[in-house]
Structures are given as C-alpha cells and as structure tokens.
Design a protein around this motif. Structure first.
Motif, PDB file in Angstrom:
ATOM      1  N   GLY A  58     -31.090 -21.298  -5.929  1.00 58.30           N
ATOM      2  CA  GLY A  58     -31.692 -19.968  -5.898  1.00 58.30           C
ATOM      3  C   GLY A  58     -32.981 -19.918  -6.702  1.00 58.30           C
ATOM      4  N   GLN A  59     -33.007 -20.632  -7.823  1.00 50.95           N
ATOM      5  CA  GLN A  59     -34.236 -20.685  -8.632  1.00 50.95           C
ATOM      6  C   GLN A  59     -35.349 -21.393  -7.858  1.00 50.95           C
ATOM      7  OE1 GLN A  59     -32.843 -22.471 -12.280  1.00 50.95           O
ATOM      8  NE2 GLN A  59     -32.344 -20.492 -13.169  1.00 50.95           N
ATOM      9  N   ALA A  60     -34.994 -22.469  -7.163  1.00 50.64           N
ATOM     10  CA  ALA A  60     -35.986 -23.165  -6.334  1.00 50.64           C
ATOM     11  C   ALA A  60     -36.477 -22.233  -5.226  1.00 50.64           C
ATOM     12  CB  ALA A  60     -35.389 -24.438  -5.743  1.00 50.64           C
ATOM     13  N   HIS A  61     -35.557 -21.490  -4.652  1.00 46.45           N
ATOM     14  CA  HIS A  61     -35.912 -20.544  -3.591  1.00 46.45           C
ATOM     15  C   HIS A  61     -36.864 -19.473  -4.112  1.00 46.45           C
ATOM     16  CE1 HIS A  61     -35.230 -17.147  -0.758  1.00 46.45           C
ATOM     17  NE2 HIS A  61     -35.389 -18.132   0.106  1.00 46.45           N
ATOM     18  N   ASP A  62     -36.630 -19.012  -5.335  1.00 45.11           N
ATOM     19  CA  ASP A  62     -37.524 -18.014  -5.939  1.00 45.11           C
ATOM     20  C   ASP A  62     -38.946 -18.543  -6.050  1.00 45.11           C
ATOM     21  OD1 ASP A  62     -35.357 -16.293  -6.164  1.00 45.11           O
ATOM     22  OD2 ASP A  62     -35.095 -16.619  -8.328  1.00 45.11           O
ATOM     23  N   VAL A  63     -39.080 -19.807  -6.439  1.00 44.32           N
ATOM     24  CA  VAL A  63     -40.418 -20.414  -6.551  1.00 44.32           C
ATOM     25  C   VAL A  63     -41.054 -20.500  -5.166  1.00 44.32           C
ATOM     26  CG1 VAL A  63     -41.703 -22.488  -7.197  1.00 44.32           C
ATOM     27  CG2 VAL A  63     -39.813 -21.700  -8.645  1.00 44.32           C
ATOM     28  N   GLN A  64     -40.273 -20.942  -4.187  1.00 48.68           N
ATOM     29  CA  GLN A  64     -40.786 -21.042  -2.828  1.00 48.68           C
ATOM     30  C   GLN A  64     -41.200 -19.659  -2.305  1.00 48.68           C
ATOM     31  OE1 GLN A  64     -38.093 -21.386   0.470  1.00 48.68           O
ATOM     32  NE2 GLN A  64     -39.285 -23.084   1.326  1.00 48.68           N
ATOM     33  N   THR A  65     -40.375 -18.657  -2.559  1.00 47.12           N
ATOM     34  CA  THR A  65     -40.684 -17.299  -2.114  1.00 47.12           C
ATOM     35  C   THR A  65     -41.982 -16.800  -2.735  1.00 47.12           C
ATOM     36  OG1 THR A  65     -38.350 -16.792  -1.763  1.00 47.12           O
ATOM     37  CG2 THR A  65     -39.834 -14.914  -2.066  1.00 47.12           C
ATOM     38  N   GLN A  66     -42.193 -17.103  -4.014  1.00 48.83           N
ATOM     39  CA  GLN A  66     -43.436 -16.696  -4.664  1.00 48.83           C
ATOM     40  C   GLN A  66     -44.637 -17.354  -3.992  1.00 48.83           C
ATOM     41  OE1 GLN A  66     -43.754 -14.184  -7.014  1.00 48.83           O
ATOM     42  NE2 GLN A  66     -45.852 -14.438  -6.313  1.00 48.83           N
ATOM     43  N   MET A  67     -44.488 -18.611  -3.583  1.00 46.47           N
ATOM     44  CA  MET A  67     -45.573 -19.282  -2.855  1.00 46.47           C
ATOM     45  C   MET A  67     -45.881 -18.528  -1.562  1.00 46.47           C
ATOM     46  SD  MET A  67     -44.540 -23.320  -3.180  1.00 46.47           S
ATOM     47  CE  MET A  67     -45.572 -23.764  -1.805  1.00 46.47           C
TER      48      MET A  67
END
Length: 113
Positions: free
Chosen positions: A54-63
């Motif tokens: 989920g943390q990785a997904h948050d970074v991807q979503t911010q991109m």
C-alpha cells in the motif's frame, strides 16, 4: 536542475522498490507460516505485506497525480524496474492471500487446525 529531477525520480523509484520488496517478502513469509499451520502469524504477515505494498501504491499514485497536474516525472530503466517490482508484489500478495485460505480449508478437511 536536471540532477535534482533525476535524484527525485531515483528516490521515487527506490521507495517503490523498497516497499514492494518488503511486501513481497512478507507475503512469502506468510505463506510459509500457513503451510506450517500457523494461520494467526500468516494473517499478521499478510496484513504487513498489504501495508507495505500500500505504501508503494501511495508513491505510485502520487506520480500519477503529479503527471495529471502537469508535473512530468523523468522515467528511466530504474522507474520501469520499480513498476515491475510493484506489480509482481501486488500479484504475489493477492495470490498468497488465496493460497492461505486454501491451506486453511485443506487443514480443516484433514482435521488439522
């Protein structure tokens, strides 16, 4: 300026790789625990796996949000590698969740708890 953008892109990619890798490792640890009948620990680990992914997904979503707002991210082979890590970790987590359920059912059918 170019070095700063490149450094930011590397930081983003490394955050995705680190969190995805942690999530994938936790998912496989959870599977091993389930295979050994320790479902309580397996469920704890799969939750930790989901949180890390989920943390990785948050970074991807911010991109994605940044790009939608006109801020371009510099892409490199490292960024592509990070996305690959994320997707394989997400898939491993989803599949292992199902495998844990299956192992619980197998153990129940065998009379093991």
């Amino acid at each position: 300026m170019a070095d700063e953008i490149n450094s930011q892109a590397q930081d983003i990619a490394m955050a995705i790789i680190a969190n995805s890798g942690d999530g994938r490792s936790k998912a496989f640890e959870a599977l091993t625990k389930a295979q050994n009948g320790d479902f309580e620990e397996a469920k704890k680990l799969i939750k930790e796996s989901s949180d890390a992914i989920g943390q990785a997904h948050d970074v991807q979503t911010q991109m994605l949000v940044d790009e939608a707002n006109g801020k371009k991210t510099e892409f490199s082979i490292l960024t592509i590698h990070a996305q690959d890590h994320f997707m394989t970790s997400l898939l491993a987590n989803d599949l292992i969740k199902q495998m844990i359920k299956m192992q619980e059912e197998i153990n129940e059918l065998k009379g093991e708890k």
